[in-house]
Design an enzyme around this catalytic site. Structure first.
Site, PDB file in Angstrom:
ATOM      1  N   PRO A 332       0.851  -1.207   0.000  1.00  0.00           N
ATOM      2  CG  PRO A 332       0.005  -1.048   2.163  1.00  0.00           C
ATOM      3  CD  PRO A 332       0.747  -1.963   1.257  1.00  0.00           C
ATOM      4  CB  CYS A 417       2.449   5.049   9.269  1.00  0.00           C
ATOM      5  SG  CYS A 417       2.504   6.676   8.497  1.00  0.00           S
ATOM      6  CG  HIS A 486       9.662  -1.320   6.190  1.00  0.00           C
ATOM      7  ND1 HIS A 486       9.152  -0.083   5.848  1.00  0.00           N
ATOM      8  CD2 HIS A 486      10.882  -1.378   5.613  1.00  0.00           C
ATOM      9  CE1 HIS A 486      10.035   0.573   5.110  1.00  0.00           C
ATOM     10  NE2 HIS A 486      11.093  -0.199   4.966  1.00  0.00           N
ATOM     11  CB  ALA A 544       7.235  -0.480  -1.017  1.00  0.00           C
TER      12      ALA A 544
END
Length: 679
Positions: A332, A417, A486, A544
């Protein structure tokens, strides 16, 4: 090797001493400095420089000040009230024709008549309408007329004599969009009258809901079960379980007994055994689901069965098994990972797509712009949405709302995030510092819906203090199906290369019922193969920024080759994006400029691609920075430019001239790792 930071990105190219230009360095020396080893015959001569300039001025990125200069934008910044007033005045201009009038061509067709906020002057609109663009209307392949009528910038192709209009309903199915928020649901959200029975029952069962007092006006109407003194703007309880008073906690045993007494499921063992599967995914029959749901009270949560029940029953709350193993997963991506971009990647071989990150509070408020991030195209056969929230009740209610109103395969909760505005609200990477709240968020959400839940995390919050490995063993018990790690901390943002050894450590420590996915710096099929072979326990790799720079990476992985793509093939990919963008945002002037804007944002990443035919060393790495070079043709040279003016020239090749006074400043600069995609 460190990935250069935005401050170091421009000076990185100028690292070599003035007496030793790039053309005199060996390929190994260039790679050691994170400079792409472009063949000497393609290098541009070094630019003339003034010795009095500072280090920043000496960089090869001589167009960066034009791209990122914020002064003109900040100077014209207006208040929200003034911007709203300007929008209303702009809507009254003759160029903003009423959509109903434009579609029908009849001034009297608008039900609002003189009270309409748009113009109804057809003749004035026709006299000032910009010239039609080259090409055909993107809606000619669908049954029925163009929804934009006279306002379409391809109006000259609307004649049936020129193009055969399809009448089959199958065409609409192939190009349809789903997950559109209905007006009825939106009104309930606006008025805070939406009920969340499953989420509220799950919160009670976990002891995360306070009851006994009615919420303050404007809080969520949940039958007086939330203390109004402890709610946020959406009426969501903001307390952790450790802060809830003991006398206010609902007795879990009483709730469980009540559920057992009221439960009358009709699912049988035969139905469970005969449930069809598709690629490892259990598909529940609609009639079975209905029979179970009709017999349940609204307060039923979890898959609670009698201890003495000898029959294994398939409960509608039982999670489906989603298999991510060896599938190509597009991450995303905020701003750039929109629906047209995902359609482009789908045509290039991606298996799993996920919508842009949406904030839970905005979804619960019924914001149209936030719900647009959940849109799904019919070509996305394996699709999920990503949400971000700080508190268990906020996330659980959002998950229930999405599950009831959207068609999807999984819901991803973002806990990685790094952006300040998200972290400061306690969401995103901030949850990594509060493992008990992480657990509460996942457990409450998992018990509220049957849709599989996944997590997206970073290795930790502070650099050098990884902590996911200590939580990974318990995450499978929380109710999540898969976890994407990540390989960077929140503090690292995107400065350093991803720590794949730590990702492997997490994958090996995970329980058998939890799939672990890796994310970070996958830029070629060799990177993909290396990660899969080094750690067989890893289910797959999420891609990504590699997909932003070269979306054909999915084709390379499936075909196991380096694709020396030509400039013409890259232009065809951009043409597909424009066509998908016009179908998504509209073919009128507003839709054309919206498509142009997002195309420009994407070109801020694609300019970083260096054709493999120009390199002395392959495979390329995502942290390489290119010296100034010539392409093999003029178009390839233009596509490799980091100047926003050249990006605009590319959009004019596809969408016509920009309107007068057009300016563009990229929201996500390609060299700013700390402002790239969220998590």
């Amino acid at each position: 090797m460190e990935d250069p930071s935005p401050r170091d990105d421009t000076s990185n190219v100028a690292e070599a001493p003035p007496t030793l230009p790039h053309c005199q360095l060996t390929a190994a020396e260039l790679v050691a400095k994170s400079i792409a080893p472009v063949k000497r015959e393609f290098l541009r001569p070094p630019p003339a420089r003034n010795c009095d300039k500072s280090v920043d001025d000496n960089s090869d990125d001589k167009v960066a000040p034009q791209v990122a200069a914020p002064a003109p934008i900040l100077k014209d910044k207006k208040s929200k009230r003034q911007m709203k007033r300007d929008r209303r005045q702009e809507q009254k201009s003759v160029l903003h024709i009423c959509p109903t009038v434009a579609k029908s061509g009849n001034v009297n067709s608008c039900v609002y008549s003189e009270n309409c906020r748009f113009s109804h002057d057809l003749e004035a609109f026709k006299s000032q309408k910009p010239a039609d663009l080259e090409g055909v209307c993107p809606f000619l392949s669908s049954a029925g007329p163009c929804p934009y009528g006279l306002a379409c910038r391809f109006g000259g192709t609307h004649k049936v004599d020129n193009v055969e209009v399809a009448t089959s309903a199958n065409v609409d199915k192939k190009n349809s969009e789903m997950n559109v928020l209905t007006k009825d649901v939106q009104r309930l959200l606006w008025k805070n009258r939406m009920k969340f029975p499953k989420a509220d029952a799950a919160l009670k069962l976990l002891g995360l809901q306070v009851q006994g007092k009615k919420p303050k006006p404007g809080g969520n109407d949940n039958d007086g079960e939330t203390d109004g003194s402890n709610v946020d703007g959406n009426g969501c309880c903001r307390e952790d379980s450790s802060e809830v008073l003991e006398e206010d906690i609902v007795d879990k045993a009483d709730v469980a007994d009540e559920v057992r007494r009221s439960k009358k499921t009709k699912c049988s063992t035969d139905e469970a055994c005969d449930a069809p599967t598709n690629g490892g995914v259990i598909i529940h029959e609609k009639d079975v689901g209905k029979s179970c749901k009709q017999s349940e009270p609204e307060s039923v949560v979890g898959n609670i069965v009698e201890d003495n029940d000898k029959c294994l029953k398939l409960h509608p709350r039982e999670k489906e098994i989603i298999d991510f193993r060896d599938k190509l997963y597009l991450a995303p991506l905020t701003t750039v990972g929109n629906l047209p971009f995902r359609r482009v990647c789908k045509g290039l071989g991606v298996d799993i797509t996920c919508g842009e990150m949406a904030m839970c509070t905005s979804l619960l408020q019924g914001q149209t712009s936030e719900w647009a991030l959940l849109r799904r195209h019919s070509s996305e056969d394996f699709f999920g949405v990503q949400i971000c929230g700080a508190f268990p009740d906020t996330v659980a209610r959002t998950v229930e709302l999405i599950d009831d109103n959207c068609t999807l395969d999984f819901i991803d909760i973002n806990m990685g995030c790094p952006i300040d505005i998200v972290v400061n609200k306690g969401a995103g990477s901030a949850l990594l510092t509060k493992p008990m709240r992480m657990k509460s968020v996942v457990e409450a959400s998992s018990k509220a819906v049957s849709t599989p839940l996944t997590l997206k995390v970073r290795t930790g919050y502070f650099e050098g203090k990884n902590r996911v490995d200590s939580l990974i063993a318990d995450m499978g018990n929380w109710g999540t199906t898969a976890v994407t790690v990540h390989g960077r901390t929140r503090q690292q943002r995107y400065y350093k290369l991803a720590d794949w050894e730590y990702i492997y450590q997490c994958a090996r420590a995970a329980p058998s019922n939890l799939q672990v996915l890796g994310n970070g710096d996958v830029f070629s099929y060799l990177d993909w193969n290396a990660h899969k072979s080094d750690c067989p326990e890893l289910s797959t790799c999420m891609i990504a920024r590699g997909a932003l720079v070269k979306p054909w990476i999915f084709t390379e992985i499936k075909e196991q080759r380096h694709w020396d793509i030509t400039s013409g093939e890259r232009l065809n990919i951009l043409k597909d994006y424009v066509r998908f963008g016009l179908e998504h945002w509209g073919s009128d002037s507003k839709g054309v400029e919206t498509t142009r804007h997002f195309l420009l944002e994407w070109l801020g990443y694609t300019c970083r691609y260096i054709p493999v035919g120009l390199l002395d060393v392959i495979p390329p790495k995502i942290n390489w920075r290119a010296p100034s070079y010539f392409g093999r043709d003029d178009l390839e040279t233009l596509m490799g430019s980091d100047s926003a003016a050249d990006w605009i020239r590319l959009t004019e090749m596809l969408l016509g001239k920009v309107p007068p006074g057009f300016t563009f400043a990229p929201k996500h600069k390609s060299n700013a790792y700390d402002k790239a995609e969220n998590g």
